[in-house]
Design a protein around this motif. Structure first.
Motif, mmCIF file in Angstrom:
data_model
loop_
_atom_site.group_PDB
_atom_site.id
_atom_site.type_symbol
_atom_site.label_atom_id
_atom_site.label_comp_id
_atom_site.label_asym_id
_atom_site.label_seq_id
_atom_site.Cartn_x
_atom_site.Cartn_y
_atom_site.Cartn_z
ATOM 1 N N ARG A 24 -39.600 14.334 15.999
ATOM 2 C CA ARG A 24 -38.314 13.641 15.892
ATOM 3 C C ARG A 24 -37.209 14.397 16.620
ATOM 4 O O ARG A 24 -36.409 13.813 17.357
ATOM 5 C CB ARG A 24 -37.941 13.439 14.425
ATOM 6 N N GLU A 25 -37.170 15.721 16.447
ATOM 7 C CA GLU A 25 -36.146 16.534 17.114
ATOM 8 C C GLU A 25 -36.270 16.450 18.630
ATOM 9 O O GLU A 25 -35.279 16.239 19.340
ATOM 10 C CB GLU A 25 -36.256 17.999 16.680
ATOM 11 N N SER A 27 -37.952 14.201 20.470
ATOM 12 C CA SER A 27 -37.774 12.840 20.993
ATOM 13 C C SER A 27 -36.298 12.491 21.062
ATOM 14 O O SER A 27 -35.847 11.848 22.015
ATOM 15 C CB SER A 27 -38.536 11.814 20.145
ATOM 16 N N SER A 28 -35.528 12.936 20.087
ATOM 17 C CA SER A 28 -34.085 12.684 20.103
ATOM 18 C C SER A 28 -33.417 13.419 21.261
ATOM 19 O O SER A 28 -32.610 12.840 21.989
ATOM 20 C CB SER A 28 -33.476 13.119 18.768
ATOM 21 N N SER A 29 -33.764 14.684 21.453
ATOM 22 C CA SER A 29 -33.189 15.475 22.552
ATOM 23 C C SER A 29 -33.578 14.926 23.919
ATOM 24 O O SER A 29 -32.777 14.946 24.859
ATOM 25 C CB SER A 29 -33.643 16.930 22.467
ATOM 26 N N ARG A 31 -34.388 11.838 24.492
ATOM 27 C CA ARG A 31 -34.021 10.422 24.541
ATOM 28 C C ARG A 31 -35.214 9.536 24.873
ATOM 29 O O ARG A 31 -35.180 8.697 25.771
ATOM 30 C CB ARG A 31 -32.878 10.189 25.518
ATOM 31 N N SER A 33 -38.560 7.500 22.663
ATOM 32 C CA SER A 33 -38.938 7.108 21.303
ATOM 33 C C SER A 33 -39.957 8.080 20.732
ATOM 34 O O SER A 33 -40.791 8.631 21.450
ATOM 35 C CB SER A 33 -39.497 5.682 21.282
ATOM 36 N N LEU A 34 -39.881 8.277 19.433
ATOM 37 C CA LEU A 34 -40.793 9.167 18.740
ATOM 38 C C LEU A 34 -42.235 8.714 18.948
ATOM 39 O O LEU A 34 -43.117 9.530 19.220
ATOM 40 C CB LEU A 34 -40.442 9.191 17.243
#
Length: 124
Positions: A24-25, A27-29, A31, A33-34
């Motif tokens: 999650r970390e 994928s967020s950084s 940009r 999708s998880l």
């Protein structure tokens, strides 16, 4: 058959886990999708160079370092595949393997231990 996308995914996962970060970390950084990042790590999706760049940036790892580790894993997988098929090791690999012997290795499972960690390769 050795799949480059699987080796790449394994290296990405190891890099992420070494940092103690979650999917999650990262994928967020990055940009992305998880779910897609998870599929890339499991070798189910081919990552574009743009996506690899974003993931490397998120992990703060140079793409050249990532590719070097993938290349090392590929060389070990090829060696294991050659040993499992009882074929001689090709000449370009031979100089790197001065103290490695693979004779008498059962073709079902070959484990080659690298200095930092073990690489486990299963013959197809």
């Amino acid at each position: 058959m050795i799949l480059l996308r699987r080796l790449l995914g394994d290296v990405l996962r190891r890099q992420r886990q070494r940092q103690g970060r979650t999917l999650r970390e990262v994928s967020s950084s990055a940009r992305v999708s998880l779910g897609y990042l998870s599929e890339v790590e499991r070798g189910q999706k081919e990552a574009s160079s743009e996506l690899l760049s974003a993931i490397c940036d998120a992990l703060d790892v140079r793409m050249s370092e990532l590719m070097r580790e993938v290349s090392d894993d590929l060389a070990l997988a090829e060696l294991a595949q050659s040993a499992a098929a009882t074929q001689p090791v090709p000449a370009p690999v031979r100089p790197m393997l001065n103290s490695v012997s693979v004779s008498g290795v059962p073709p079902e499972r070959v484990t080659i231990k690298a200095p930092a960690e073990a690489v486990d390769v299963v013959a197809a």
